[in-house]
Design a protein around this motif. Sequence first.
Motif, PDB file in Angstrom:
ATOM      1  N   ALA A 161       0.851  -1.362   0.002  1.00 34.35           N
ATOM      2  CA  ALA A 161       0.120  -0.091  -0.049  1.00 34.35           C
ATOM      3  C   ALA A 161       0.876   1.177  -0.087  1.00 34.35           C
ATOM      4  O   ALA A 161       1.786   1.563   0.619  1.00 34.35           O
ATOM      5  N   PRO A 162       0.455   2.313  -0.938  1.00 34.08           N
ATOM      6  CA  PRO A 162       1.302   3.498  -0.648  1.00 34.08           C
ATOM      7  C   PRO A 162       1.173   4.126   0.649  1.00 34.08           C
ATOM      8  O   PRO A 162       0.085   3.914   1.414  1.00 34.08           O
ATOM      9  N   PRO A 163       2.408   4.834   1.159  1.00 35.88           N
ATOM     10  CA  PRO A 163       2.087   5.317   2.349  1.00 35.88           C
ATOM     11  C   PRO A 163       1.096   6.640   2.258  1.00 35.88           C
ATOM     12  O   PRO A 163       1.023   7.118   1.504  1.00 35.88           O
ATOM     13  N   ARG A 164       0.725   6.841   3.654  1.00 34.91           N
ATOM     14  CA  ARG A 164      -0.436   7.915   3.724  1.00 34.91           C
ATOM     15  C   ARG A 164       0.422   8.930   3.785  1.00 34.91           C
ATOM     16  O   ARG A 164       1.846   9.136   3.840  1.00 34.91           O
ATOM     17  N   LEU A 165      -0.111  10.353   3.223  1.00 37.25           N
ATOM     18  CA  LEU A 165       0.403  11.666   2.997  1.00 37.25           C
ATOM     19  C   LEU A 165       1.266  12.047   4.460  1.00 37.25           C
ATOM     20  O   LEU A 165       2.379  12.204   4.489  1.00 37.25           O
ATOM     21  N   ASP A 166       0.664  11.714   5.435  1.00 40.13           N
ATOM     22  CA  ASP A 166       0.890  12.285   6.751  1.00 40.13           C
ATOM     23  C   ASP A 166       2.290  11.370   7.110  1.00 40.13           C
ATOM     24  O   ASP A 166       2.965  11.748   8.011  1.00 40.13           O
ATOM     25  N   GLU A 167       2.281  10.172   6.761  1.00 40.20           N
ATOM     26  CA  GLU A 167       3.582   9.386   7.091  1.00 40.20           C
ATOM     27  C   GLU A 167       4.572   9.518   6.066  1.00 40.20           C
ATOM     28  O   GLU A 167       5.803   9.303   6.514  1.00 40.20           O
ATOM     29  N   ALA A 168       4.481  10.201   4.784  1.00 44.28           N
ATOM     30  CA  ALA A 168       5.373  10.304   3.795  1.00 44.28           C
ATOM     31  C   ALA A 168       6.209  11.716   4.060  1.00 44.28           C
ATOM     32  O   ALA A 168       7.013  11.819   3.666  1.00 44.28           O
ATOM     33  N   LEU A 169       5.555  12.519   4.730  1.00 43.21           N
ATOM     34  CA  LEU A 169       6.120  14.024   4.932  1.00 43.21           C
ATOM     35  C   LEU A 169       7.016  13.933   6.409  1.00 43.21           C
ATOM     36  O   LEU A 169       6.740  13.155   7.123  1.00 43.21           O
ATOM     37  N   SER A 170       8.027  14.729   6.111  1.00 42.39           N
ATOM     38  CA  SER A 170       8.918  14.915   7.256  1.00 42.39           C
ATOM     39  C   SER A 170       8.005  15.568   8.495  1.00 42.39           C
ATOM     40  O   SER A 170       7.120  16.427   8.294  1.00 42.39           O
ATOM     41  N   ALA A 171       8.513  15.678   9.408  1.00 39.19           N
ATOM     42  CA  ALA A 171       7.640  16.061  10.744  1.00 39.19           C
ATOM     43  C   ALA A 171       7.691  17.838  10.593  1.00 39.19           C
ATOM     44  O   ALA A 171       6.733  18.277  10.939  1.00 39.19           O
ATOM     45  N   GLU A 172       8.679  18.291  10.010  1.00 48.71           N
ATOM     46  CA  GLU A 172       8.873  19.675   9.867  1.00 48.71           C
ATOM     47  C   GLU A 172       7.695  20.264   8.728  1.00 48.71           C
ATOM     48  O   GLU A 172       7.217  21.218   8.965  1.00 48.71           O
ATOM     49  N   VAL A 173       7.683  19.372   7.665  1.00 47.29           N
ATOM     50  CA  VAL A 173       6.901  19.923   6.700  1.00 47.29           C
ATOM     51  C   VAL A 173       5.214  19.515   7.041  1.00 47.29           C
ATOM     52  O   VAL A 173       4.434  20.318   6.876  1.00 47.29           O
ATOM     53  N   ALA A 174       5.127  18.504   7.763  1.00 48.41           N
ATOM     54  CA  ALA A 174       3.969  18.175   8.137  1.00 48.41           C
ATOM     55  C   ALA A 174       3.271  19.271   9.242  1.00 48.41           C
ATOM     56  O   ALA A 174       2.037  19.908   9.254  1.00 48.41           O
ATOM     57  N   LYS A 175       4.169  19.798  10.120  1.00 47.44           N
ATOM     58  CA  LYS A 175       3.726  20.926  11.085  1.00 47.44           C
ATOM     59  C   LYS A 175       3.567  22.302  10.114  1.00 47.44           C
ATOM     60  O   LYS A 175       2.679  22.940  10.478  1.00 47.44           O
ATOM     61  N   LYS A 176       4.143  22.595   9.340  1.00 49.16           N
ATOM     62  CA  LYS A 176       3.953  23.856   8.506  1.00 49.16           C
ATOM     63  C   LYS A 176       2.563  23.759   7.998  1.00 49.16           C
ATOM     64  O   LYS A 176       1.780  24.546   7.862  1.00 49.16           O
ATOM     65  N   LEU A 177       2.217  22.463   7.237  1.00 46.00           N
ATOM     66  CA  LEU A 177       0.902  22.448   6.627  1.00 46.00           C
ATOM     67  C   LEU A 177      -0.165  22.110   7.615  1.00 46.00           C
ATOM     68  O   LEU A 177      -1.042  22.927   7.310  1.00 46.00           O
ATOM     69  N   GLU A 178       0.202  21.747   8.756  1.00 49.06           N
ATOM     70  CA  GLU A 178      -0.931  21.830   9.607  1.00 49.06           C
ATOM     71  C   GLU A 178      -1.099  23.368  10.171  1.00 49.06           C
ATOM     72  O   GLU A 178      -2.276  23.843  10.468  1.00 49.06           O
TER      73      GLU A 178
END
Length: 183
Positions: A161-178
């Motif tokens: 299964a392809p990784p979920r977007l939130d699993e594929a992003l670095s913590a820094e990028v995920a925080k910026k998006l949030e």
Amino acid sequence: MKSFGSARASAPGRRHSTCLIVDGYNVLARQAQQPLGAISNLEAKRDELVADLSEYGAFSGQQVVVVFDAGRTSDRAVDEQHSWGRTIYTAPGETADERIERLVYELRDQFHHITVATSDAAEQQVAFGGGALRISAGELLKRLREAKQQISRRAAEVQAAPPRLDEALSAEVAKKLEDWRRQ
């Protein structure tokens, strides 16, 4: 009587759903299709069966009790508790059949359904008389194989299964998006 230490344990006074009691050496003899005395490295085969039953118990949600006959040895009885159930080595002079018979009566207030896995016809009758269902050693081995196949298929599906977007992003990028999402 010892109680099971399972994460799925019921509240006090409530019964678990299912329990599988396995005549360990009977199943090993069926698996090898030869008498126990002819099985080389019996201890390793016993350990493999216990590992397979623990995996099966976790997969099926059943509590599993595997009983090995130590009736002709001078070793003391052992009752090992596990998250998936128990491994019992009978006391000197006690057969696995005798212990399984007692277990059926001891556990029937704790479980809605008890199944005994053995190809010993007399033991099957005693288990049935105590209110337990019965399956042959061959049927249990078939269920173990099917469970392993299902576990392998599910593991392959998860890995493919392809990784979920939130699993594929670095913590820094995920925080910026949030942070952007919250603005």
